[in-house]
Design a protein around this motif. Structure first.
Motif, PDB file in Angstrom:
ATOM      1  N   GLY A 204       0.816  -1.210   0.000  1.00 37.29           N
ATOM      2  CA  GLY A 204       0.000   0.000   0.000  1.00 37.29           C
ATOM      3  C   GLY A 204       0.847   1.256   0.000  1.00 37.29           C
ATOM      4  N   ALA A 205       1.869   1.301   0.870  1.00 41.82           N
ATOM      5  CA  ALA A 205       2.706   2.494   0.981  1.00 41.82           C
ATOM      6  C   ALA A 205       3.506   2.736  -0.293  1.00 41.82           C
ATOM      7  N   ALA A 206       4.161   1.685  -0.792  1.00 38.53           N
ATOM      8  CA  ALA A 206       4.975   1.828  -2.004  1.00 38.53           C
ATOM      9  C   ALA A 206       4.104   2.145  -3.208  1.00 38.53           C
ATOM     10  N   GLY A 207       2.911   1.527  -3.258  1.00 38.05           N
ATOM     11  CA  GLY A 207       2.006   1.799  -4.366  1.00 38.05           C
ATOM     12  C   GLY A 207       1.548   3.241  -4.390  1.00 38.05           C
ATOM     13  N   VAL A 208       1.251   3.803  -3.215  1.00 36.59           N
ATOM     14  CA  VAL A 208       0.828   5.200  -3.141  1.00 36.59           C
ATOM     15  C   VAL A 208       1.948   6.130  -3.580  1.00 36.59           C
ATOM     16  N   LEU A 209       3.160   5.867  -3.110  1.00 33.15           N
ATOM     17  CA  LEU A 209       4.292   6.717  -3.497  1.00 33.15           C
ATOM     18  C   LEU A 209       4.499   6.695  -5.011  1.00 33.15           C
ATOM     19  N   VAL A 253       6.650  -1.349  -9.361  1.00 32.96           N
ATOM     20  CA  VAL A 253       6.809  -1.425  -7.907  1.00 32.96           C
ATOM     21  C   VAL A 253       5.992  -2.584  -7.343  1.00 32.96           C
ATOM     22  N   ALA A 254       4.738  -2.695  -7.772  1.00 31.32           N
ATOM     23  CA  ALA A 254       3.880  -3.782  -7.303  1.00 31.32           C
ATOM     24  C   ALA A 254       4.420  -5.137  -7.743  1.00 31.32           C
ATOM     25  N   PHE A 255       4.872  -5.213  -8.986  1.00 30.42           N
ATOM     26  CA  PHE A 255       5.429  -6.484  -9.475  1.00 30.42           C
ATOM     27  C   PHE A 255       6.612  -6.934  -8.625  1.00 30.42           C
ATOM     28  N   LEU A 256       7.524  -6.011  -8.339  1.00 30.15           N
ATOM     29  CA  LEU A 256       8.717  -6.360  -7.581  1.00 30.15           C
ATOM     30  C   LEU A 256       8.357  -6.804  -6.165  1.00 30.15           C
ATOM     31  N   LEU A 257       7.499  -6.065  -5.486  1.00 30.94           N
ATOM     32  CA  LEU A 257       7.127  -6.423  -4.117  1.00 30.94           C
ATOM     33  C   LEU A 257       6.402  -7.770  -4.060  1.00 30.94           C
TER      34      LEU A 257
END
Length: 266
Positions: A204-209, A253-257
């Motif tokens: 959630g945090a990385a996706g928002v950024l 970002v989502a793919f990597l996480l």
């Protein structure tokens, strides 16, 4: 606002149906179509600065990049991206025009990286056995970013984040985005994705950024070009590229996480 909500719901239903009720290839078709329309909108937008994108090689390359990512993974996506960018560059230079041709060819390289390459990470997520859920989680985070940011911004927004680039964005809205996206991420991670709760917070945090950076980047691009929206195809939203700007930046970002937490899933 009612029209924008109706369009958003329609797009959401199409995405869910293609992910869970049709074949995965149907969703890939939506990705390719969105990229094609986005490239066309980008070509019209940069046209106000007398920049001419070579659309044909870019569109052909888009199909190749999305299919390569889905069928053969990250390495194939990178190779297809290089071939597309190189092919579009050479295509435009050989078409003649001196310095303007070089400028157009450079813009084609940018367009390749901005639209189909970033969209290729969506195809990479879809390729996993639980791909539909990964893609849905990623999209849900992006939607939560918009909804949480809008709600908190309207109710509490006082401090402008980037008044020159995007006057409507506020730091209070960003906090709302973090709260809602993190809650959605935790719920999906503990539910269908079957991962640890902290990974949902991170997603959630990385996706928002990433999504916020995508919004600001496109706003800066539109301001530089002197256009309000990239297109008018989606009432209440502008163009397709206006709708997916945050999605494109959030995809890698989502793919990597998800890859780090859940594995390749193949």
């Amino acid at each position: 606002m009612p029209v924008a909500i109706a369009v958003g719901l329609g797009l959401g239903l199409a995405v869910v149906a293609s992910l869970f009720f049709w074949r995965k290839e149907a969703f890939l078709g939506i990705v390719v179509l969105a990229c094609g329309i986005g490239l066309w909108e980008l070509s019209r937008a940069v046209g106000v600065r007398d920049i001419r994108l070579p659309l044909l090689p870019l569109l052909v390359g888009t199909v190749g990049m999305v299919i390569s990512a889905y069928t053969a993974g990250v390495e194939a996506l990178l190779v297809a991206c290089v071939l597309t960018a190189g092919g579009a560059f050479v295509w435009r230079v050989l078409d003649g025009g001196g310095i303007p041709a070089l400028r157009d060819a450079t813009a084609a390289v940018f367009a390749t990286g901005y639209v189909p390459f970033l969209a290729g990470f969506v195809a990479l997520m879809l390729a996993a056995d639980d791909g539909p859920w990964r893609v849905l989680a990623f999209i849900a985070i992006c939607v939560s970013n918009d909804v949480g940011g809008y709600a908190a911004g309207v109710m509490f927004g006082r401090t402008r984040m980037a008044p020159i680039v995007s006057p409507k964005k506020s730091w209070e809205g960003l906090i709302g985005s973090f709260v809602l996206a993190s809650a959605v991420g935790v719920g999906l991670m503990l539910g269908p994705l079957g991962g640890p709760w902290w990974a949902g917070l991170a997603l959630g945090a990385a996706g928002v950024l990433a999504a916020t950076l995508g919004d600001l980047a496109e706003s800066l691009l539109k301001r530089d070009l002197g256009v309000k929206d990239m297109g008018t195809l989606l009432p209440g939203h502008g163009g397709v590229l206006d709708r997916v700007d945050s999605v494109l930046f959030a995809a890698p970002v989502a793919f990597l996480l998800l890859h780090l937490v859940l594995g390749s899933g193949r």
